[in-house]
Design a protein around this motif. Structure first.
Motif: not given
Length: 312
Positions: A264-268
């Motif tokens: 969920x914390x991965x970048x766009x």
């Protein structure tokens, strides 16, 4: 600190190699586009099919994990769209902003990062999140954009158009066919498995280099004040909400909670940028969101991976 140097930095170093290759003109302006097409149409489908073909239905039956990641993504998307609409923004642009804030780069960064951080057992959960992001979230966003730009078109026609587009998406077809194969066919023959392995092994490094090429191709300074809320929702809001759902609501085991939060914390990802170009919307802000969130995520992902390694 060892997690940073052994797991996180090598992943982002590949993005840096792509950025350097574009800056030094070792690869031309179409390099990112062509390398991305290899990943989308060959490398990643091979990886997704192979993972699903070797998975059991029991491994895929993870309703708590699906709900924690999926509901958090949906909440961030809906919140961003609603705020933009209240402020008077067009529905299509609001959908793109929502996608910016919720679309995790699972395909390009999630697979190699989780493989390095959590091992081969993480590949099935990562595939589940890829399907939720690339198929479900992206499909909803496309539908909303279509509703915003269509002139008098019926909702049924729009949904049919989006559905047909998704059915032709190799990122959707590959895992669906792999799941069917796992349930109905014998184990993969050695030759076919080796062929898929060779393609799959090229997917992640090519995806990361392609992302670096793409970032290097963006011109001008990103508008940081306008992007700050979207980037904060992506890098802080979405993983925080995912953690709350995974740990407090669905009571997932610690390893699954860690995977869900890190993903969920991965970048766009680049999906919103491709969608903005497809519908001829303003793409500068989307590109800026990808750039800023990717750079900042080196720090946030390092912290999260280190934390979950410590508490595991």
């Amino acid at each position: 600190m060892s997690v940073l140097f052994s797991i996180v930095l090598p992943i982002f170093a590949l993005i840096g190699v792509g950025w350097l290759a574009r800056q030094r003109d070792w690869m031309g302006e179409h390099g990112a586009f062509e390398l991305n097409r290899f990943v989308v149409y060959l490398g990643m489908p091979a990886l997704l099919f192979q993972i699903m073909a070797k998975s059991s239905w029991k491994q895929l039956d993870q309703p708590g994990f699906i709900a924690a990641f999926g509901l958090a993504s949906a909440a961030i998307y809906v919140l961003t769209v609603a705020v933009r609409r209240v402020r008077g923004g067009a529905l299509a642009d609001a959908s793109l902003e929502g996608l910016n804030a919720a679309y995790a780069n699972v395909g390009f960064i999630g697979f190699p990062l989780c493989l390095a951080a959590f091992g081969p057992s993480s590949m099935t959960p990562v595939t589940i999140t890829a399907i939720l992001t690339v198929c479900v979230l992206f499909g909803v966003a496309v539908t909303v954009v279509e509703l915003g730009v269509s002139q008098g078109g019926s909702a049924a026609r729009i949904i049919a158009k989006v559905g047909w587009s998704l059915l032709q998406n190799p990122m959707l077809l590959a895992p669906a066919l792999g799941a069917l194969y796992a349930g109905l066919a014998p184990p993969l023959p050695a030759g076919a498995d080796r062929f898929l392995t060779l393609l799959a092994q090229a997917a992640s490094p090519c995806a990361l280099v392609s992302l670096g090429l793409f970032i290097a191709g963006q011109r001008g300074r990103p508008q940081l004040p306008a992007l700050s809320v979207q980037v904060a929702l992506k890098l802080i809001g979405q993983p925080l909400l995912t953690w709350a759902l995974a740990a407090w609501v669905f009571h997932l085991p610690a390893p699954l909670t860690g995977m869900a939060v890190v993903l969920a914390a991965l970048p766009t990802g680049t999906g919103p940028f491709m969608l903005a170009n497809m519908y001829q919307r303003e793409a500068g802000g989307v590109a800026g969101s990808i750039l800023v969130s990717t750079v900042l995520s080196v720090l946030t992902i390092s912290v999260l991976v280190s934390w979950f390694h410590t508490t595991a």
